[in-house]
Design a protein around this motif. Structure first.
Motif: not given
Length: 138
Positions: A83-88, A101-105, A123-133, A135-138
């Motif tokens: 995953v290149s990037r995850v962002r809201v 929520l956008e996923f660059d795949l 925002d709740d989902v992106v927090d869980a994705l960040e905890r899972a490791g 790449p979240v971009s804010r």
């Protein structure tokens, strides 16, 4: 720890019930061909949307080692390194900002999920994705 998100079941059921009611109204108004066609098309769209909301579940599953995205075409899994990037992203729609929520795949694939798809605020989902490791971009 595994977390999952999808459209709430009551929303899918409500769409199907609305489609059935609209279909019955279309049949009852056969004397008005234009109205029958419009109500029939709307009924079919509601039924398809409701069925999709109930069948494609869960839309997103997050575990520490991967995410699983489910669509009508099937389920695809990705690891954090793929995953290149995850962002809201907040987009202005109808006079208000709507978060998605956008996923660059891989292969220049972009997956966009809104509150409807997730059944929760992005925002709740992106927090869980960040905890899972991931790449979240804010």
């Amino acid at each position: 720890m595994t977390s999952s998100w999808s459209t709430p079941r009551p929303a899918g059921i409500a769409l199907i019930v609305g489609g059935l009611v609209l279909g019955a109204a279309a049949i009852a108004s056969l004397s008005d061909p234009g109205g029958t066609v419009i109500m029939g098309v709307a009924a079919v769209l509601l039924l398809v949307l409701g069925t999709t909301a109930l069948v494609v579940r869960p839309r997103l599953v997050v575990s520490p080692a991967r995410i699983r995205l489910r669509t009508l075409r099937g389920t695809v899994e990705y690891t954090p390194s793929e995953v290149s990037r995850v962002r809201v992203v907040a987009t202005a729609r109808l006079g208000r900002k709507t978060p998605t929520l956008e996923f660059d795949l891989p292969n220049d694939r972009l997956v966009v999920m809104g509150r409807w798809d997730l059944g929760s605020h992005p925002d709740d989902v992106v927090d869980a994705l960040e905890r899972a490791g991931f790449p979240v971009s804010r």
